[in-house]
Design a protein around this motif. Sequence first.
Motif, PDB file in Angstrom:
ATOM      1  N   GLY A 133      -1.749  -1.167  -5.178  1.00 37.30           N
ATOM      2  CA  GLY A 133      -0.509  -1.286  -5.405  1.00 37.30           C
ATOM      3  C   GLY A 133       0.809  -0.225  -5.655  1.00 37.30           C
ATOM      4  O   GLY A 133      -0.172   1.414  -6.342  1.00 37.30           O
ATOM      5  N   ASP A 134       1.493  -0.865  -5.638  1.00 39.16           N
ATOM      6  CA  ASP A 134       2.969   0.431  -5.313  1.00 39.16           C
ATOM      7  C   ASP A 134       3.242   0.362  -7.007  1.00 39.16           C
ATOM      8  O   ASP A 134       3.534  -0.214  -8.195  1.00 39.16           O
ATOM      9  CB  ASP A 134       4.485  -0.014  -5.291  1.00 39.16           C
ATOM     10  CG  ASP A 134       4.542   1.208  -4.668  1.00 39.16           C
ATOM     11  OD1 ASP A 134       4.633   2.500  -5.219  1.00 39.16           O
ATOM     12  OD2 ASP A 134       6.118   1.242  -4.174  1.00 39.16           O
ATOM     13  N   PRO A 135       2.768   1.699  -7.779  1.00 38.61           N
ATOM     14  CA  PRO A 135       2.685   2.067  -9.111  1.00 38.61           C
ATOM     15  C   PRO A 135       4.155   1.930  -9.585  1.00 38.61           C
ATOM     16  O   PRO A 135       5.030   2.134 -11.110  1.00 38.61           O
ATOM     17  CB  PRO A 135       2.332   3.628  -9.201  1.00 38.61           C
ATOM     18  CG  PRO A 135       2.604   4.072  -8.166  1.00 38.61           C
ATOM     19  CD  PRO A 135       2.359   3.103  -7.228  1.00 38.61           C
ATOM     20  N   GLY A 160       4.708   8.441  -4.277  1.00 37.45           N
ATOM     21  CA  GLY A 160       4.258   7.863  -4.082  1.00 37.45           C
ATOM     22  C   GLY A 160       3.223   7.030  -4.381  1.00 37.45           C
ATOM     23  O   GLY A 160       4.258   6.237  -5.272  1.00 37.45           O
ATOM     24  N   GLY A 161       2.197   6.788  -4.402  1.00 41.81           N
ATOM     25  CA  GLY A 161       1.293   6.483  -4.846  1.00 41.81           C
ATOM     26  C   GLY A 161       0.289   6.532  -5.934  1.00 41.81           C
ATOM     27  O   GLY A 161       0.163   6.442  -6.814  1.00 41.81           O
ATOM     28  N   ALA A 162       1.249   8.204  -5.727  1.00 44.96           N
ATOM     29  CA  ALA A 162      -0.041   9.298  -7.141  1.00 44.96           C
ATOM     30  C   ALA A 162       1.495   9.421  -8.332  1.00 44.96           C
ATOM     31  O   ALA A 162       2.647   8.934  -8.281  1.00 44.96           O
ATOM     32  CB  ALA A 162      -0.010  10.456  -6.787  1.00 44.96           C
ATOM     33  N   VAL A 163       0.873   9.233  -9.857  1.00 41.72           N
ATOM     34  CA  VAL A 163       1.266   9.461 -10.883  1.00 41.72           C
ATOM     35  C   VAL A 163       0.924  10.252 -11.827  1.00 41.72           C
ATOM     36  O   VAL A 163      -0.329  10.246 -12.056  1.00 41.72           O
ATOM     37  CB  VAL A 163       1.225   7.689 -12.135  1.00 41.72           C
ATOM     38  CG1 VAL A 163       2.368   8.378 -13.284  1.00 41.72           C
ATOM     39  CG2 VAL A 163       2.152   6.924 -10.781  1.00 41.72           C
ATOM     40  N   PHE A 164       1.621  11.333 -12.245  1.00 46.12           N
ATOM     41  CA  PHE A 164       0.839  12.193 -13.512  1.00 46.12           C
ATOM     42  C   PHE A 164       1.691  12.569 -14.051  1.00 46.12           C
ATOM     43  O   PHE A 164       3.102  11.837 -13.734  1.00 46.12           O
ATOM     44  CB  PHE A 164       1.119  13.901 -12.078  1.00 46.12           C
ATOM     45  CG  PHE A 164       0.990  14.460 -10.556  1.00 46.12           C
ATOM     46  CD1 PHE A 164      -0.071  14.939 -10.116  1.00 46.12           C
ATOM     47  CD2 PHE A 164       1.863  13.516  -9.364  1.00 46.12           C
ATOM     48  CE1 PHE A 164      -0.825  15.593  -9.473  1.00 46.12           C
ATOM     49  CE2 PHE A 164       0.962  13.639  -8.095  1.00 46.12           C
ATOM     50  CZ  PHE A 164       0.054  14.444  -7.924  1.00 46.12           C
ATOM     51  N   VAL A 198       0.490  -1.077  -0.216  1.00 49.97           N
ATOM     52  CA  VAL A 198       0.072   0.017  -0.491  1.00 49.97           C
ATOM     53  C   VAL A 198       1.024   1.269  -0.115  1.00 49.97           C
ATOM     54  O   VAL A 198       1.840   1.105   0.993  1.00 49.97           O
ATOM     55  CB  VAL A 198      -0.647   0.185   0.959  1.00 49.97           C
ATOM     56  CG1 VAL A 198      -1.985   1.640   1.296  1.00 49.97           C
ATOM     57  CG2 VAL A 198      -1.718  -1.008   0.922  1.00 49.97           C
ATOM     58  N   PRO A 199       0.602   1.942  -1.193  1.00 48.88           N
ATOM     59  CA  PRO A 199       1.420   3.103  -1.108  1.00 48.88           C
ATOM     60  C   PRO A 199       0.873   4.255   0.135  1.00 48.88           C
ATOM     61  O   PRO A 199       0.074   4.085  -0.061  1.00 48.88           O
ATOM     62  CB  PRO A 199       1.614   3.499  -2.932  1.00 48.88           C
ATOM     63  CG  PRO A 199       0.320   2.574  -3.102  1.00 48.88           C
ATOM     64  CD  PRO A 199      -0.040   2.511  -2.458  1.00 48.88           C
ATOM     65  N   ARG A 200       1.784   5.332  -0.293  1.00 49.35           N
ATOM     66  CA  ARG A 200       1.686   6.543   0.928  1.00 49.35           C
ATOM     67  C   ARG A 200       0.674   7.498  -0.915  1.00 49.35           C
ATOM     68  O   ARG A 200       1.417   7.590  -1.631  1.00 49.35           O
ATOM     69  CB  ARG A 200       2.762   7.636   0.908  1.00 49.35           C
ATOM     70  CG  ARG A 200       3.473   7.902   0.151  1.00 49.35           C
ATOM     71  CD  ARG A 200       4.630   8.790   1.365  1.00 49.35           C
ATOM     72  NE  ARG A 200       4.955   9.597  -0.009  1.00 49.35           N
ATOM     73  CZ  ARG A 200       5.651  10.138  -0.701  1.00 49.35           C
ATOM     74  NH1 ARG A 200       6.459   8.863  -0.740  1.00 49.35           N
ATOM     75  NH2 ARG A 200       6.116  10.451  -1.460  1.00 49.35           N
ATOM     76  N   LEU A 201      -0.296   8.054  -0.133  1.00 49.75           N
ATOM     77  CA  LEU A 201      -0.870   9.425  -0.992  1.00 49.75           C
ATOM     78  C   LEU A 201      -1.070  10.221  -0.350  1.00 49.75           C
ATOM     79  O   LEU A 201      -1.399  10.787   0.554  1.00 49.75           O
ATOM     80  CB  LEU A 201      -2.206   8.946  -1.240  1.00 49.75           C
ATOM     81  CG  LEU A 201      -2.810   7.274  -2.174  1.00 49.75           C
ATOM     82  CD1 LEU A 201      -4.190   7.170  -2.502  1.00 49.75           C
ATOM     83  CD2 LEU A 201      -2.173   7.659  -3.745  1.00 49.75           C
ATOM     84  N   ASP A 202      -0.346  11.466  -1.051  1.00 48.95           N
ATOM     85  CA  ASP A 202      -0.906  12.791   0.169  1.00 48.95           C
ATOM     86  C   ASP A 202      -1.136  13.423  -0.611  1.00 48.95           C
ATOM     87  O   ASP A 202      -1.329  14.892  -0.949  1.00 48.95           O
ATOM     88  CB  ASP A 202       1.339  13.442  -0.290  1.00 48.95           C
ATOM     89  CG  ASP A 202       2.129  12.405   0.249  1.00 48.95           C
ATOM     90  OD1 ASP A 202       1.704  11.367   1.452  1.00 48.95           O
ATOM     91  OD2 ASP A 202       3.364  12.458  -0.065  1.00 48.95           O
TER      92      ASP A 202
END
Length: 232
Positions: free
Chosen positions: A138-140, A189-193, A67-71
Amino acid sequence: MIGEPEIDGGWATASGAEGAAEALPGEPGREGVRGARRPWLWALGGMVAASAVWAGTLAVQERFPDVPRLDYRHSSDLCKEFELKTIGQAAGRKFEGRQSAEGVHLAQDWSYCTVSTQYVEGTMMYGAQLLVELHKKGDPEAEFATGAGTDPATRLDLDERQEVQGLGDRAVLDRYYAHGGSRLMVLDGGAVFTLTVQWFNARDEEPAGIDENAMDAAMIEDMRALMAKLER
């Protein structure tokens, strides 16, 4: 401290209705004994509860280790968040025709925005697309910025990939093989832009006179502003 309540009688003295109920006739000393036990039992109960919470947290972490962190927060209308101020300055054009889309799912939330400049014959046209993905399970990281795309017109030249410092956990900038354009991807973290900007001549001629370095810098600046706006 432990000694202070014993000295001032804080644990041994019952008062009011509670004292009346505790101090029963014919049972001398019972009031003091009961008063001394209750705080220890209360403290023990708190320790047990805290241990249970901690054990539950460990169990969740063991069950979902990736589980990745989400900021960042999810945006249902990403075009309202994305201003393209610096990109517009680099292009010398105003972006309009904004269209947003979004989805909320158990494993991932995503939001999308596409914008373009107005068609003017004989001038350069620009289009920009922005995708924000929030991975909740899932961690991307393992698949970040892999694959060159499926459209031959926008296939990426991964041999000329540039690493961008100071943006998220990792950021890369890629150029297109055909038709002018660049793609900026940021992992945090778990965010992809993912931000892409394309440019082409309205007369279907090869684009010319584009300062690609200036556009790259503009994409990085506007991405940084967007991430700050979406940060929780």
